[in-house]
Design a protein around this motif. Sequence first.
Motif, PDB file in Angstrom:
ATOM      1  N   LEU A   6       0.842  -1.209   0.000  1.00  0.00           N
ATOM      2  CA  LEU A   6       0.000   0.000   0.000  1.00  0.00           C
ATOM      3  C   LEU A   6       0.875   1.255   0.000  1.00  0.00           C
ATOM      4  O   LEU A   6       0.597   2.220  -0.716  1.00  0.00           O
ATOM      5  CB  LEU A   6      -0.919   0.009   1.227  1.00  0.00           C
ATOM      6  CG  LEU A   6      -2.012  -1.068   1.255  1.00  0.00           C
ATOM      7  CD1 LEU A   6      -2.722  -1.062   2.595  1.00  0.00           C
ATOM      8  CD2 LEU A   6      -3.012  -0.869   0.126  1.00  0.00           C
ATOM      9  N   GLU A   9       2.142   1.947  -3.424  1.00  0.00           N
ATOM     10  CA  GLU A   9       1.138   2.547  -4.293  1.00  0.00           C
ATOM     11  C   GLU A   9       0.941   4.032  -3.966  1.00  0.00           C
ATOM     12  O   GLU A   9       0.833   4.869  -4.861  1.00  0.00           O
ATOM     13  CB  GLU A   9      -0.181   1.784  -4.144  1.00  0.00           C
ATOM     14  CG  GLU A   9      -1.064   1.989  -5.344  1.00  0.00           C
ATOM     15  CD  GLU A   9      -2.272   1.074  -5.351  1.00  0.00           C
ATOM     16  OE1 GLU A   9      -2.196  -0.041  -4.804  1.00  0.00           O
ATOM     17  OE2 GLU A   9      -3.288   1.498  -5.915  1.00  0.00           O
ATOM     18  N   ILE A  10       0.912   4.345  -2.683  1.00  0.00           N
ATOM     19  CA  ILE A  10       0.776   5.741  -2.262  1.00  0.00           C
ATOM     20  C   ILE A  10       1.976   6.546  -2.756  1.00  0.00           C
ATOM     21  O   ILE A  10       1.833   7.622  -3.342  1.00  0.00           O
ATOM     22  CB  ILE A  10       0.669   5.840  -0.716  1.00  0.00           C
ATOM     23  CG1 ILE A  10      -0.646   5.220  -0.244  1.00  0.00           C
ATOM     24  CG2 ILE A  10       0.802   7.291  -0.243  1.00  0.00           C
ATOM     25  CD1 ILE A  10      -0.731   5.021   1.259  1.00  0.00           C
ATOM     26  N   THR A  13       1.955   7.261  -6.484  1.00  0.00           N
ATOM     27  CA  THR A  13       0.980   8.321  -6.812  1.00  0.00           C
ATOM     28  C   THR A  13       1.512   9.690  -6.414  1.00  0.00           C
ATOM     29  O   THR A  13       1.382  10.662  -7.162  1.00  0.00           O
ATOM     30  CB  THR A  13      -0.358   8.047  -6.092  1.00  0.00           C
ATOM     31  OG1 THR A  13      -0.804   6.749  -6.467  1.00  0.00           O
ATOM     32  CG2 THR A  13      -1.415   9.060  -6.459  1.00  0.00           C
ATOM     33  N   VAL A  14       2.110   9.753  -5.230  1.00  0.00           N
ATOM     34  CA  VAL A  14       2.649  11.030  -4.738  1.00  0.00           C
ATOM     35  C   VAL A  14       3.740  11.536  -5.679  1.00  0.00           C
ATOM     36  O   VAL A  14       3.728  12.698  -6.100  1.00  0.00           O
ATOM     37  CB  VAL A  14       3.209  10.864  -3.299  1.00  0.00           C
ATOM     38  CG1 VAL A  14       4.065  12.058  -2.898  1.00  0.00           C
ATOM     39  CG2 VAL A  14       2.050  10.677  -2.321  1.00  0.00           C
ATOM     40  N   THR A  17       2.333  12.583  -9.107  1.00  0.00           N
ATOM     41  CA  THR A  17       1.618  13.862  -9.005  1.00  0.00           C
ATOM     42  C   THR A  17       2.611  15.015  -8.847  1.00  0.00           C
ATOM     43  O   THR A  17       2.451  16.078  -9.451  1.00  0.00           O
ATOM     44  CB  THR A  17       0.655  13.844  -7.788  1.00  0.00           C
ATOM     45  OG1 THR A  17      -0.126  12.653  -7.851  1.00  0.00           O
ATOM     46  CG2 THR A  17      -0.261  15.053  -7.783  1.00  0.00           C
ATOM     47  N   VAL A  39      -5.421  -1.504   8.079  1.00  0.00           N
ATOM     48  CA  VAL A  39      -4.144  -0.826   7.822  1.00  0.00           C
ATOM     49  C   VAL A  39      -3.556  -0.333   9.143  1.00  0.00           C
ATOM     50  O   VAL A  39      -4.223   0.369   9.899  1.00  0.00           O
ATOM     51  CB  VAL A  39      -4.355   0.383   6.878  1.00  0.00           C
ATOM     52  CG1 VAL A  39      -3.042   1.111   6.648  1.00  0.00           C
ATOM     53  CG2 VAL A  39      -4.953  -0.079   5.558  1.00  0.00           C
ATOM     54  N   ASP A 117     -11.928   3.118   3.960  1.00  0.00           N
ATOM     55  CA  ASP A 117     -11.096   3.640   2.868  1.00  0.00           C
ATOM     56  C   ASP A 117      -9.669   3.927   3.289  1.00  0.00           C
ATOM     57  O   ASP A 117      -9.365   4.059   4.468  1.00  0.00           O
ATOM     58  CB  ASP A 117     -11.710   4.944   2.336  1.00  0.00           C
ATOM     59  CG  ASP A 117     -13.151   4.761   1.894  1.00  0.00           C
ATOM     60  OD1 ASP A 117     -13.468   3.653   1.434  1.00  0.00           O
ATOM     61  OD2 ASP A 117     -13.941   5.703   2.033  1.00  0.00           O
ATOM     62  N   LEU A 118      -8.824   4.010   2.287  1.00  0.00           N
ATOM     63  CA  LEU A 118      -7.457   4.500   2.484  1.00  0.00           C
ATOM     64  C   LEU A 118      -7.233   5.509   1.361  1.00  0.00           C
ATOM     65  O   LEU A 118      -7.088   5.128   0.202  1.00  0.00           O
ATOM     66  CB  LEU A 118      -6.453   3.347   2.397  1.00  0.00           C
ATOM     67  CG  LEU A 118      -4.986   3.764   2.364  1.00  0.00           C
ATOM     68  CD1 LEU A 118      -4.596   4.530   3.608  1.00  0.00           C
ATOM     69  CD2 LEU A 118      -4.092   2.540   2.224  1.00  0.00           C
ATOM     70  N   ILE A 119      -7.280   6.783   1.706  1.00  0.00           N
ATOM     71  CA  ILE A 119      -7.312   7.825   0.672  1.00  0.00           C
ATOM     72  C   ILE A 119      -6.075   8.722   0.741  1.00  0.00           C
ATOM     73  O   ILE A 119      -5.673   9.155   1.826  1.00  0.00           O
ATOM     74  CB  ILE A 119      -8.600   8.672   0.798  1.00  0.00           C
ATOM     75  CG1 ILE A 119      -9.826   7.776   0.535  1.00  0.00           C
ATOM     76  CG2 ILE A 119      -8.592   9.866  -0.157  1.00  0.00           C
ATOM     77  CD1 ILE A 119     -11.155   8.428   0.798  1.00  0.00           C
ATOM     78  N   ILE A 120      -5.479   8.955  -0.431  1.00  0.00           N
ATOM     79  CA  ILE A 120      -4.433   9.984  -0.529  1.00  0.00           C
ATOM     80  C   ILE A 120      -5.204  11.264  -0.832  1.00  0.00           C
ATOM     81  O   ILE A 120      -5.725  11.428  -1.938  1.00  0.00           O
ATOM     82  CB  ILE A 120      -3.453   9.703  -1.680  1.00  0.00           C
ATOM     83  CG1 ILE A 120      -3.034   8.221  -1.690  1.00  0.00           C
ATOM     84  CG2 ILE A 120      -2.236  10.596  -1.596  1.00  0.00           C
ATOM     85  CD1 ILE A 120      -2.404   7.787  -3.007  1.00  0.00           C
ATOM     86  N   GLN A 121      -5.306  12.136   0.135  1.00  0.00           N
ATOM     87  CA  GLN A 121      -6.126  13.341  -0.063  1.00  0.00           C
ATOM     88  C   GLN A 121      -5.411  14.389  -0.904  1.00  0.00           C
ATOM     89  O   GLN A 121      -5.951  14.878  -1.884  1.00  0.00           O
ATOM     90  CB  GLN A 121      -6.481  13.953   1.289  1.00  0.00           C
ATOM     91  CG  GLN A 121      -7.592  13.228   2.003  1.00  0.00           C
ATOM     92  CD  GLN A 121      -7.909  13.911   3.310  1.00  0.00           C
ATOM     93  OE1 GLN A 121      -7.015  14.261   4.072  1.00  0.00           O
ATOM     94  NE2 GLN A 121      -9.193  14.074   3.588  1.00  0.00           N
ATOM     95  N   ALA A 122      -4.210  14.757  -0.476  1.00  0.00           N
ATOM     96  CA  ALA A 122      -3.513  15.859  -1.149  1.00  0.00           C
ATOM     97  C   ALA A 122      -2.042  15.842  -0.795  1.00  0.00           C
ATOM     98  O   ALA A 122      -1.635  15.189   0.176  1.00  0.00           O
ATOM     99  CB  ALA A 122      -4.136  17.193  -0.732  1.00  0.00           C
ATOM    100  N   ILE A 123      -1.266  16.537  -1.602  1.00  0.00           N
ATOM    101  CA  ILE A 123       0.134  16.761  -1.241  1.00  0.00           C
ATOM    102  C   ILE A 123       0.423  18.245  -1.290  1.00  0.00           C
ATOM    103  O   ILE A 123      -0.217  19.000  -2.031  1.00  0.00           O
ATOM    104  CB  ILE A 123       1.130  15.981  -2.148  1.00  0.00           C
ATOM    105  CG1 ILE A 123       0.920  16.322  -3.630  1.00  0.00           C
ATOM    106  CG2 ILE A 123       1.008  14.492  -1.920  1.00  0.00           C
ATOM    107  CD1 ILE A 123       1.987  15.739  -4.543  1.00  0.00           C
ATOM    108  N   ASP A 124       1.353  18.643  -0.471  1.00  0.00           N
ATOM    109  CA  ASP A 124       1.784  20.033  -0.450  1.00  0.00           C
ATOM    110  C   ASP A 124       3.182  20.066  -1.035  1.00  0.00           C
ATOM    111  O   ASP A 124       4.091  19.418  -0.524  1.00  0.00           O
ATOM    112  CB  ASP A 124       1.794  20.491   1.030  1.00  0.00           C
ATOM    113  CG  ASP A 124       2.013  21.986   1.151  1.00  0.00           C
ATOM    114  OD1 ASP A 124       2.507  22.584   0.177  1.00  0.00           O
ATOM    115  OD2 ASP A 124       1.696  22.532   2.222  1.00  0.00           O
TER     116      ASP A 124
END
Lengths: 127, 217
Positions: A6, A9-10, A13-14, A17, A39, A117-124
């Motif tokens: 997991l 995968e996160i 994506t990070v 992005t 998790v 859920d396991l959500i990637i909300q946002a990155i700064d």
Amino acid sequence: MHEYSLACEIFETVIATAHNNKALAVNSIKLEIGRLTHVNADQLLFCLDVLSRDGIAKGAKIDVNFVSPCGECECGYRGDAGVSDNVRCEDQPPLYEYTGLTCPTCGKLLQLVGGNDLIIQAIDIEI
Amino acid sequence: MLMHVVNINKDVLKANNELAYSNRKLLVKNRIFAMNIMGAIGSGKTTLIEEAINSLKERYRIAVIAGDVVAQMDASRFEKLGVRTVAANTGRECHLDAKLVERSLANIDLEDIDILFIENVGNLICPVDYKLGEHLRVVVVSVSEGDDTVLKHPMIFRTSDLAIVNKVDISEAVSADPSKMKADIEQLNPSIPILLTSINDRISIDRWIEYIESYLK
């Protein structure tokens, strides 16, 4: 459970992005973890830390927001089934605290909705 | 240097659920009844499936997806019974996911199948978070795992459609109380049907098979 896959995968994506937005660095990553998933937040954070040791996400702060399921009862009650949302990840409440929750109106076992859920909300990022 | 927040909103677990939904549609289209058999290592999943195959194979066309870290061993047990079997090796993962099932389904002539058994990897934790597209989720727990096993793994009993307490004939030898296990399951999931089974008690095995058949009518 399978925190490493997991985390991979996160992380992918990070990084993707970040690159798409021409980032120089990733300052923080916001995650949402449902309390009914298996998790383990501690293990997930450890894996993410290892993965981001080199590269643009190095040292990124990871904010975890835990999401409690909602309790629903056949009597019509609908409400929070949370234990407390303000616990640190190392104090993640065990699953059994949720599974025995009863309806405050009629006393029957609450059906739990959400929290899966396991959500990637946002990155700064820095650009 | 500028700070910038990029919203992603990607659910890492949702990708599996979507794939599970498409597996389900494929199964429904081919009129296949699919069961996801979950439970710990040594709980008796393979044996219960073998018994069901033996009793049902004359009347129904059966296929099995045998999931395991190394799946060939169980797969060869099913193959001996003359049913279509696909070994789904998970490699390092401790559960089957919808992608592995999708790949396995591609190796089965779905038009020729009525019942699909999917034997999950021996584990009471990870399979909970991974739907496969099955119609029925079955959890098998044996008395030899200890009669406190149910309460230690609440979510799998909360999310299953049928619970089987297996090997009840050896309860005394392993100092376990199957009625406590049954009561614990009922407490977690009041509406779940529960079967108490033993390979040495034909009637109990027949009940498991009757249960499967009740879904096929």
